[in-house]
Design a protein around this motif. Structure first.
Motif: not given
Length: 528
Positions: A261, A277, A280, A453, A457, A460
């Motif tokens: 990111d 991501i 994540f 965020q 992640p 997402n």
């Protein structure tokens, strides 16, 4: 009135409820090692959403289990595969070379010397995908299942060919595209401020660093081209037909789930079908096994240091491990060290040597003060997530560049494999990071940036995978840049045409003026 209101709400519910995706069928072509570790976490999340997961793996796979509660596995027999012993042998030889290499020989070894080894590894993967496509019974089952998409890691080219063969939308869990970082292939990448992985540069480069960056860029492009043309293009021609260019298929994925990111990555151009991501796989720490918890608590106010060199490097040369063990023994902290080699002669009573450890849970423990790591993407992301400072010992691939980003943020101290065992460098680095509170403060700031965020992640990643399933692909997000030849992409043909037209206009004007001047001179001579 109440009845009317209730009816209205009932009618609006389908529109007010969040969109869901019906259970889908996802085919997975994974790769090995740490790449499988984060892919496995993503598969568990998809399974928890009700999706059916099917994996195609080699009978010689050494990380991926054939039996699982959350996926179905099809095992393909192959003559050879990436044996764990072979990988460890390559890494050991690489470490020994690095310890005695000069800068020029290091560059030549990384760019040219490893090319043969690199293509051999990809050939083994090529043999695996050929075995998959030659298995008629397996291909019949895969066709009959009616998968919604294929999920793969494009550091290996096998999933790309299988997705095209089955005509499935293609989704990447990606950091690497065969030999290069994924952004280089999919997005505009000005080499003037985007450092090539392995260069050791930041996004602020001097002239000489930009020269080095350009040379590495050309090397990486050549490696990708050679792997594509020498290894995967013949397989593509055999199973897909001669009309498909493998490298174009590689770039034509519907979705790129990028494992970084912009808290970590330097700012750079990107594309609509690239979804970030990073982290994540990170999550709040779970309670430790009781024996580990007892050891951690026994550290008192001094806390704990954890050390791991990642999936592939379970041990280092004996002289280095002895120096590390000596350094650890001099510290008041307790140490948990993932080390499967011979027991170092100088190992202290404060050091617990383990074959495996719950790294994420240890990093999230309040008594963990420091992470000694090689700089792999998974470990770096977990250190950022939990805000733990790092002493880094990078060995190969992207590890130096990952740790360099932490160093630039003030959260890490970097060491070199050549000098780590000399002049108390290892002990001094650990003491510096432990005793200087700025390292922890900077990593915790880094952690806040990463966590701030609008959507987790992992959520997402799952959303966009389901998006591809709902819409049978994501063609509207794909740029057509990859389908253009290089001269069209850089508008060389347009520049040449415009330059030619401009020169033609100038030439016509010059001839016209010359003719006019000649005519005027002749008229004047006649009057005289």
């Amino acid at each position: 009135m109440k009845l009317l209101l209730c009816c209205s709400v009932m009618l609006l519910l389908p529109f007010l409820a969040p969109r869901v995706c019906e259970a889908g069928n996802i085919l997975v072509m994974p790769s090995e090692g740490s790449h499988w570790i984060n892919m496995d976490i993503l598969l568990q999340a998809l399974h928890s959403k009700g999706h059916n997961i099917t994996i195609v793996l080699s009978d010689k796979s050494w990380y991926i289990k054939e039996n699982s509660s959350y996926y179905t596995a099809y095992t393909v027999k192959v003559d050879r595969y990436l044996e764990k012993v072979l990988i460890k042998k390559i890494i050991s030889e690489f470490i020994e070379f690095e310890r005695g290499a000069l800068p020029l020989s290091h560059f030549l070894h990384m760019s040219v010397g490893m090319l043969s080894m690199f293509t051999d590894v990809q050939r083994i993967i090529g043999e695996f995908v050929s075995a998959v496509l030659d298995d008629q019974e397996l291909m019949r089952k895969l066709n009959d299942t009616k998968f919604d998409l294929l999920l793969t890691d494009p550091c290996w080219g096998s999933g790309v060919i299988l997705a095209k063969y089955l005509n499935l939308p293609l989704v990447y869990n990606v950091r690497w595209l065969i030999a290069s970082e994924g952004h280089l292939a999919i997005a505009p990448s000005p080499i003037s401020y985007i450092p090539i992985t392995g260069s050791g540069n930041t996004d602020k480069m001097t002239f000489l660093q930009r020269v080095h960056n350009m040379v590495l860029y050309l090397v990486v492009k050549s490696q990708n081209y050679l792997a594509s043309k020498l290894v995967y293009q013949p397989i593509s021609d055999k199973y897909l037909g001669p009309n498909y260019d493998f490298y174009q298929l590689l770039l034509d994925a519907d979705l790129w789930l990028m494992r970084v990111d912009f808290a970590f990555e330097y700012p750079r151009p990107t594309m609509p079908n690239v979804v970030y991501i990073g982290g994540f796989q990170c999550k709040p720490a779970k309670p430790l096994p009781q024996d580990l918890e007892d050891f951690v608590q026994s550290s008192g106010e001094h806390g704990v240091i954890i050390m791991s060199m990642g999936t592939f490097v379970s041990e280092l040369p004996a002289d280095i491990t002895n120096e590390m063990a000596t350094a650890f023994a001099k510290l008041p902290q307790k140490v948990i060290w993932r080390h499967t080699g011979s027991r170092p002669d100088t190992l202290g009573n404060n050091t617990l040597r383990v074959d495996w450890m719950p790294q994420n849970d240890l990093l999230g423990h309040p008594k963990t003060k420091l992470f000694v790591a090689h700089g792999g993407t998974n470990g770096v992301q977990e250190a950022i997530y939990h805000g733990v400072p790092v002493v880094g010992l990078p060995l190969f691939f992207d590890q130096y560049d990952n740790l360099l980003r932490l160093k630039e943020a003030g959260g890490a101290k970097l060491l070199n494999i050549k000098t780590v065992d000399k002049d108390n460098n290892f002990l001094n680095a650990i003491q510096e990071v432990l005793n200087d509170p700025s390292y922890r403060r900077n990593m915790q700031r880094y952690s806040r940036l990463h966590r701030d965020q609008p959507i987790e992640p992992m959520d997402n990643a799952v959303f966009w995978i389901e998006f591809v399933m709902r819409h049978k692909g994501a063609a509207h997000l794909k740029s057509q840049s990859h389908s253009l030849p290089w001269y069209s992409y850089h508008s060389v043909d347009v520049v040449l045409i415009l330059a030619g037209a401009g020169l033609l206009v100038v030439l016509i004007m010059f001839i016209s003026i010359r003719c006019l001047c000649t005519a005027m001179c002749k008229a004047k001579l006649k009057r005289d």
